[in-house]
Design a protein around this motif. Structure first.
Motif, PDB file in Angstrom:
ATOM      1  N   ILE A  76       0.854  -1.197   0.000  1.00  0.00           N
ATOM      2  CA  ILE A  76       0.000   0.000   0.000  1.00  0.00           C
ATOM      3  C   ILE A  76       0.885   1.241   0.000  1.00  0.00           C
ATOM      4  O   ILE A  76       1.836   1.333   0.790  1.00  0.00           O
ATOM      5  CB  ILE A  76      -0.921  -0.002   1.241  1.00  0.00           C
ATOM      6  N   LEU A  77       0.571   2.183  -0.886  1.00  0.00           N
ATOM      7  CA  LEU A  77       1.368   3.413  -0.966  1.00  0.00           C
ATOM      8  C   LEU A  77       0.503   4.546  -1.526  1.00  0.00           C
ATOM      9  O   LEU A  77      -0.544   4.307  -2.110  1.00  0.00           O
ATOM     10  CB  LEU A  77       2.613   3.170  -1.827  1.00  0.00           C
ATOM     11  N   PRO A  78       0.949   5.783  -1.319  1.00  0.00           N
ATOM     12  CA  PRO A  78       0.157   6.917  -1.797  1.00  0.00           C
ATOM     13  C   PRO A  78       0.257   7.071  -3.317  1.00  0.00           C
ATOM     14  O   PRO A  78       1.318   6.799  -3.891  1.00  0.00           O
ATOM     15  CB  PRO A  78       0.803   8.124  -1.103  1.00  0.00           C
ATOM     16  N   THR A  79      -0.808   7.503  -3.941  1.00  0.00           N
ATOM     17  CA  THR A  79      -0.793   7.706  -5.390  1.00  0.00           C
ATOM     18  C   THR A  79      -0.139   9.036  -5.745  1.00  0.00           C
ATOM     19  O   THR A  79       0.249   9.255  -6.887  1.00  0.00           O
ATOM     20  CB  THR A  79      -2.216   7.637  -5.976  1.00  0.00           C
ATOM     21  N   PHE A  80      -0.001   9.912  -4.744  1.00  0.00           N
ATOM     22  CA  PHE A  80       0.581  11.237  -4.972  1.00  0.00           C
ATOM     23  C   PHE A  80       2.010  11.229  -4.431  1.00  0.00           C
ATOM     24  O   PHE A  80       2.263  11.571  -3.274  1.00  0.00           O
ATOM     25  CB  PHE A  80      -0.269  12.299  -4.266  1.00  0.00           C
ATOM     26  N   THR A  81       2.949  10.804  -5.286  1.00  0.00           N
ATOM     27  CA  THR A  81       4.363  10.713  -4.900  1.00  0.00           C
ATOM     28  C   THR A  81       5.195  10.602  -6.165  1.00  0.00           C
ATOM     29  O   THR A  81       4.653  10.526  -7.278  1.00  0.00           O
ATOM     30  CB  THR A  81       4.621   9.489  -3.995  1.00  0.00           C
ATOM     31  N   PHE A  82       6.520  10.573  -5.980  1.00  0.00           N
ATOM     32  CA  PHE A  82       7.408  10.363  -7.118  1.00  0.00           C
ATOM     33  C   PHE A  82       7.288   8.908  -7.580  1.00  0.00           C
ATOM     34  O   PHE A  82       7.050   7.999  -6.784  1.00  0.00           O
ATOM     35  CB  PHE A  82       8.860  10.689  -6.725  1.00  0.00           C
ATOM     36  N   PHE A  83       7.510   8.697  -8.856  1.00  0.00           N
ATOM     37  CA  PHE A  83       7.299   7.402  -9.492  1.00  0.00           C
ATOM     38  C   PHE A  83       8.001   6.234  -8.795  1.00  0.00           C
ATOM     39  O   PHE A  83       7.469   5.117  -8.704  1.00  0.00           O
ATOM     40  CB  PHE A  83       7.747   7.464 -10.958  1.00  0.00           C
ATOM     41  N   ALA A  84       9.235   6.480  -8.317  1.00  0.00           N
ATOM     42  CA  ALA A  84      10.065   5.385  -7.783  1.00  0.00           C
ATOM     43  C   ALA A  84       9.382   4.626  -6.647  1.00  0.00           C
ATOM     44  O   ALA A  84       9.617   3.428  -6.462  1.00  0.00           O
ATOM     45  CB  ALA A  84      11.405   5.935  -7.300  1.00  0.00           C
ATOM     46  N   THR A  85       8.552   5.314  -5.877  1.00  0.00           N
ATOM     47  CA  THR A  85       7.880   4.665  -4.746  1.00  0.00           C
ATOM     48  C   THR A  85       7.116   3.437  -5.225  1.00  0.00           C
ATOM     49  O   THR A  85       7.157   2.376  -4.601  1.00  0.00           O
ATOM     50  CB  THR A  85       6.903   5.656  -4.065  1.00  0.00           C
ATOM     51  N   ALA A  86       6.420   3.586  -6.350  1.00  0.00           N
ATOM     52  CA  ALA A  86       5.603   2.489  -6.874  1.00  0.00           C
ATOM     53  C   ALA A  86       6.385   1.601  -7.834  1.00  0.00           C
ATOM     54  O   ALA A  86       6.186   0.385  -7.875  1.00  0.00           O
ATOM     55  CB  ALA A  86       4.372   3.060  -7.581  1.00  0.00           C
ATOM     56  N   GLY A  87       7.277   2.212  -8.606  1.00  0.00           N
ATOM     57  CA  GLY A  87       8.047   1.443  -9.597  1.00  0.00           C
ATOM     58  C   GLY A  87       8.830   0.314  -8.949  1.00  0.00           C
ATOM     59  O   GLY A  87       8.911  -0.803  -9.488  1.00  0.00           O
ATOM     60  N   ILE A 125       4.149   1.647   2.317  1.00  0.00           N
ATOM     61  CA  ILE A 125       5.199   2.662   2.146  1.00  0.00           C
ATOM     62  C   ILE A 125       4.581   4.028   2.442  1.00  0.00           C
ATOM     63  O   ILE A 125       3.635   4.454   1.768  1.00  0.00           O
ATOM     64  CB  ILE A 125       5.796   2.673   0.716  1.00  0.00           C
ATOM     65  N   ALA A 126       5.114   4.675   3.463  1.00  0.00           N
ATOM     66  CA  ALA A 126       4.673   6.025   3.809  1.00  0.00           C
ATOM     67  C   ALA A 126       5.708   6.992   3.248  1.00  0.00           C
ATOM     68  O   ALA A 126       6.891   6.896   3.572  1.00  0.00           O
ATOM     69  CB  ALA A 126       4.564   6.171   5.315  1.00  0.00           C
ATOM     70  N   VAL A 127       5.272   7.890   2.384  1.00  0.00           N
ATOM     71  CA  VAL A 127       6.183   8.881   1.803  1.00  0.00           C
ATOM     72  C   VAL A 127       6.081  10.166   2.626  1.00  0.00           C
ATOM     73  O   VAL A 127       4.979  10.619   2.919  1.00  0.00           O
ATOM     74  CB  VAL A 127       5.805   9.178   0.334  1.00  0.00           C
ATOM     75  N   HIS A 128       7.214  10.708   3.003  1.00  0.00           N
ATOM     76  CA  HIS A 128       7.216  11.995   3.729  1.00  0.00           C
ATOM     77  C   HIS A 128       7.332  13.098   2.685  1.00  0.00           C
ATOM     78  O   HIS A 128       8.419  13.646   2.445  1.00  0.00           O
ATOM     79  CB  HIS A 128       8.383  12.059   4.703  1.00  0.00           C
ATOM     80  N   LEU A 129       6.216  13.418   2.062  1.00  0.00           N
ATOM     81  CA  LEU A 129       6.262  14.258   0.866  1.00  0.00           C
ATOM     82  C   LEU A 129       6.639  15.709   1.168  1.00  0.00           C
ATOM     83  O   LEU A 129       6.138  16.304   2.120  1.00  0.00           O
ATOM     84  CB  LEU A 129       4.905  14.209   0.146  1.00  0.00           C
ATOM     85  N   PHE A 130       7.475  16.245   0.329  1.00  0.00           N
ATOM     86  CA  PHE A 130       7.924  17.646   0.392  1.00  0.00           C
ATOM     87  C   PHE A 130       8.678  17.964   1.686  1.00  0.00           C
ATOM     88  O   PHE A 130       8.938  19.123   1.994  1.00  0.00           O
ATOM     89  CB  PHE A 130       6.763  18.630   0.207  1.00  0.00           C
TER      90      PHE A 130
END
Ligand SMILES: *Cc1c(COP(=O)(O)O)cnc(C)c1O
Length: 387
Positions: A76-87, A125-130
Motif C-alpha cells: 500500500i502506498l500513496p498515489t501522490f508521490t514520485f514514481f520510484a515509490t511504486a516502480g 510505504i509512507a512517503v514523507h512528501l515535500f
C-alpha cells in the motif's frame, strides 16, 4: 528552484580535499569513505544501521527485497508521490495498491490505508512528501494490527524519506519511524551528492545484514550467493563528498525553514493555500508547495518575472499508463486528482535571500490582485471557460 553553484562556494574546498583523498587511495567502491558516511548518518539521525546504496530508487528496491516482498504481495502506498515509490514495488512482481492522500498534508491518509488492507498486504510505504513526515503512529498501528491477522511475516512499514532528511515527527527523526527507511542523495535533494546515491536505514539488525548482502549480489561470503541481489553499491568518491555536505545539512535546513516562515507571513493575505504543518511535525521544506487557482497562468506569470516554479506531481501514479495492467486507472483518489491540478512549488532553497522571498511573494500577490484576476477570468472565458 535551486542554486547549487552558490552552495558549492560554501564547501567547495572541503569537497575538493575529500575527492583528492579518495583519489590517492585509488579505491573507488565501498571502503572507509562509505563506512564513515554510514556512521555519520547513524549518528546524525539516531539510526541503528545505515546501508549506503546506489540511489533512492535502489534503496526502495533493496529494502523491499530484504523484507521478502515479491509476487502475489500487495504494498500500500500513496498515489501522490514520485514514481520510484511504486516502480520499485512493481519491478518485484508485487502489486502497488494506490491510496488517496490527506488534502492538507498531501501525505498518505491512514483511513485510506486501513480500507486498502487485505490478506495479501505485505508492506505499507509512507512517503514523507515535500519534507513533512506522514502520520507514522497511525500507520504503524495499522501495520501492527494487520500483522496479527495477516500473512506470516507480518506487514512492514517503509518510510520513503527521500525528501525528508532532517525532518522530525514528535521529536524523532524521519528515517527511524518504521521497519526500514529509504533516503536519496540525488543532487536536488536536501542532502544532494555529486551523482546518484541513496541509503537504507533500519533499527532491525537482521534487515541491515540482508540489505548489505543484497547490495552486493546477495553475497554471503566470497563468491557464495545465498540469494539473488544486485549491484546497489555506493561509490567512495560520492560517499566522501556526502560526508562533507552532511556537515552543512542542518544550516541549510534552517535556511529552508526561514524561507518557509517568511512565505507564510507574506502570502497570508493571498488567496492560495499555504503548507499545513501538522502538530508535532518539523518539516524540512524540500519543496514549498502551495495550492492555488489558475495554477498554470500563475506559473507563466512568475516565469515572465524570472521566477522558476515546479509542479510535483502533475499525474497521480494510479493513472500512469505503465500501471494500466493493474486495473487501477479508475480507482477514485479525488484528493490526489485535485492536488495534481492545483499544486505549485515556489523556490525555497537555502541560498535565497530575504529579498528573493519578498520578490517571489510580491509577484504572487500581484498575480492575484484584482486587476489580474479579472484579466484571467476574461482570458479563461476566451479560451472556452476552462479555469
Ligand atoms: C527522489 C525520490 C526517490 C528516488 O530517489 P533517486 O535517488 O532519484 O532514485 C524516491 N522517492 C521519492 C519520494 C523521491 O523524491
Amino acid at each position: 528552484m535551486l542554486d547549487l553553484g552558490s552552495e558549492f562556494t560554501l564547501y567547495g574546498d572541503a569537497v575538493r580535499a575529500a575527492i583528492e583523498g579518495v583519489l590517492e587511495t585509488q579505491r573507488f567502491v565501498g571502503g572507509p569513505p562509505v563506512e564513515a558516511f554510514e556512521a555519520a548518518m547513524c549518528e546524525r539521525l539516531g539510526a541503528a544501521h545505515a546501508v549506503a546504496v546506489s540511489s533512492g530508487t535502489d534503496a526502495l528496491l533493496c529494502a523491499l527485497m530484504a523484507l521478502g516482498v515479491g509476487a502475489g504481495d500487495e504494498v500500500i502506498l500513496p498515489t501522490f508521490t514520485f514514481f520510484a515509490t511504486a516502480g520499485s514495488v512493481f519491478r518485484l512482481g508485487a502489486k502497488p495498491v494506490f491510496v488517496d492522500v490527506d488534502p492538507r498534508t498531501f501525505n498518505i491518509d491512514p483511513g485510506e490505508v486501513e480500507r486498502a488492507v487485505t490478506e495479501r498486504t505485505r508492506a505499507i510505504i509512507a512517503v514523507h512528501l515535500f519534507g513533512q513526515c506522514a502520520e507514522m503512529d497511525a500507520i504503524n498501528e495499522i501495520a501492527k494490527r494487520t500483522s496479527e491477522t495477516g500473512l506470516p511475516g507480518g506487514v512492514a512499514v517503509i518510510e520513503d524519506a527521500a525528501q525528508a532528511i532532517g525532518a522530525t515527527y514528535h521529536g524523532r527523526s524521519a528515517g527511524t519511524l518504521g521497519d526500514a527507511a529509504c533516503l536519496s542523495f540525488y543532487p536536488t535533494k536536501n542532502l544532494g551528492g555529486c551523482g546518484e546515491g541513496g541509503m537504507i536505514l533500519t533499527e532491525r539488525d537482521e534487515l541491515a545484514v540482508v540489505a548489505r548482502q543484497l547490495r552486493n549480489h546477495g553475497q554471503t561470503g566470497p563468491y557464495d550467493h545465498a540469494m539473488v541481489g544486485g549491484n546497489f553499491r555506493l561509490d567512495s568518491l560520492k560517499a566522501a563528498v556526502l560526508s562533507v555536505k552532511l556537515n552543512h545539512l542542518d544550516g541549510f535546513t534552517k535556511r529552508r525553514r526561514r524561507n518557509a516562515a517568511q512565505y507564510a507571513e507574506l502570502l497570508s493575505e493571498v488567496p492560495v493555500t499555504r503548507p499545513f504543518v501538522a502538530e508535532g511535525h518539523q518539516p524540512v521544506y524540500h519543496q514549498y508547495t502551495i495550492l492555488c487557482q489558475h495554477r498554470d497562468a500563475l506559473r507563466a506569470f512568475l516565469q515572465d518575472r524570472g521566477v522558476g516554479t515546479g509542479v510535483f506531481y502533475p499525474i497521480p501514479l494510479h493513472r500512469q499508463k505503465c500501471f494500466a495492467s493493474l486495473g487501477c486507472g479508475t480507482v477514485a483518489c479525488p484528493v490526489a486528482e485535485r492536488l495534481c491540478e492545483q499544486v505549485v512549488s515556489l523556490p525555497c532553497h537555502p541560498m535565497l535571500s530575504e529579498e528573493d522571498v519578498e520578490y517571489v511573494s510580491s509577484c504572487v500577490c500581484e498575480f492575484y490582485s484584482g486587476a489580474r484576476a479579472e484579466d484571467m477570468t476574461t482570458a479563461a472565458a476566451a479560451r472556452g471557460g476552462e479555469g
